[in-house]
Enzyme design. Sequence first.
Site, short mmCIF file in Angstrom:
data_model
loop_
_atom_site.label_atom_id
_atom_site.label_comp_id
_atom_site.label_asym_id
_atom_site.label_seq_id
_atom_site.Cartn_x
_atom_site.Cartn_y
_atom_site.Cartn_z
N ARG A 196 0.84 -1.20 0.00
CA ARG A 196 0.00 0.00 0.00
C ARG A 196 0.87 1.25 0.00
NH1 ARG A 196 1.08 2.11 4.75
NH2 ARG A 196 1.31 0.79 6.59
N HIS A 245 -1.90 -1.69 13.54
CA HIS A 245 -3.26 -2.20 13.61
C HIS A 245 -3.36 -3.13 14.81
CE1 HIS A 245 -4.00 -0.63 9.65
NE2 HIS A 245 -3.13 -1.46 9.07
N ALA A 270 -6.36 6.38 9.80
CA ALA A 270 -5.32 6.37 8.77
C ALA A 270 -5.86 5.76 7.49
CB ALA A 270 -4.12 5.57 9.27
N GLY A 283 -4.41 4.06 3.74
CA GLY A 283 -3.33 3.58 2.87
C GLY A 283 -3.93 2.66 1.84
N CYS A 329 2.63 6.84 10.44
CA CYS A 329 2.46 7.35 9.07
C CYS A 329 3.65 8.19 8.63
CB CYS A 329 1.15 8.14 8.94
SG CYS A 329 -0.30 7.15 9.35
#
Length: 248
Positions: free
Chosen positions: A82, A89, A157, A159, A188
Amino acid sequence: MSDPAAPPPLRHRWLGLVDYSEAWTLQRRLAAARRDGAIDDCVLLLEHPPVYTMGRNGRTEHLGRGPGHLRSLGAAFCEVDRGGSVTYHGPGQLVAYPVVLLAAAFPIAEHPEHGDVVRYLRALEAALMATAAAVGVAADRRPPYTGAWVGSAKLAAIGVKLAGGVTTHGVALNVTTELSWFSHIVPCGIEDAGVTSLEREGSADLTPENLAPLLAGHLAAVLGRRLDGCDDRLMSLIEDRPAVTTAA
């Protein structure tokens, strides 16, 4: 009989707690099926066990003390395809992976066979902000960065990847996420950014599972789709994988 004037469906499915590599494999399978026209646009909604992922724009200095240290904390570490840099996560975070034929949702006027990635990113942000607003949290954009923000703290977030005209990866919304996990990285890759969650912003009694239909509905709205459940074609692809662990 279906109404030809009705918007096409965005099919959604809550999967519970799913290992990151398993979900990544499933996304690739669904993307191939979407490119072939075998399934409709869809979105997977789930949580992951603790995992740090590094995107294509990541740099080693964003990883704190490095992948070995991150693994020593009890998290997995994956380099992925990505956009973006490193993120975390884990349980308490609602992850959504839309698998969408982008040109059908956001065609580029001069080249309608191609999808507009920038419009797609803005749509994902709009869905995240609408979801937060629905539970009493005012989130906004923070140009030039992507995502949903509360001041200088990132609430969600983004991506994504676009390959063969179909999107994979997606968004991660902190609901009740244990935010200390982010302290081991530069989230990030943004040095001056904090992180927050719906819980920290005062929205109580939420779980990723009970928030998933709300986010799915807002994703359908910004994509010009109608929210629908799984059909047999999608279910057969989802079920053709190792058993999913149900989130506690």
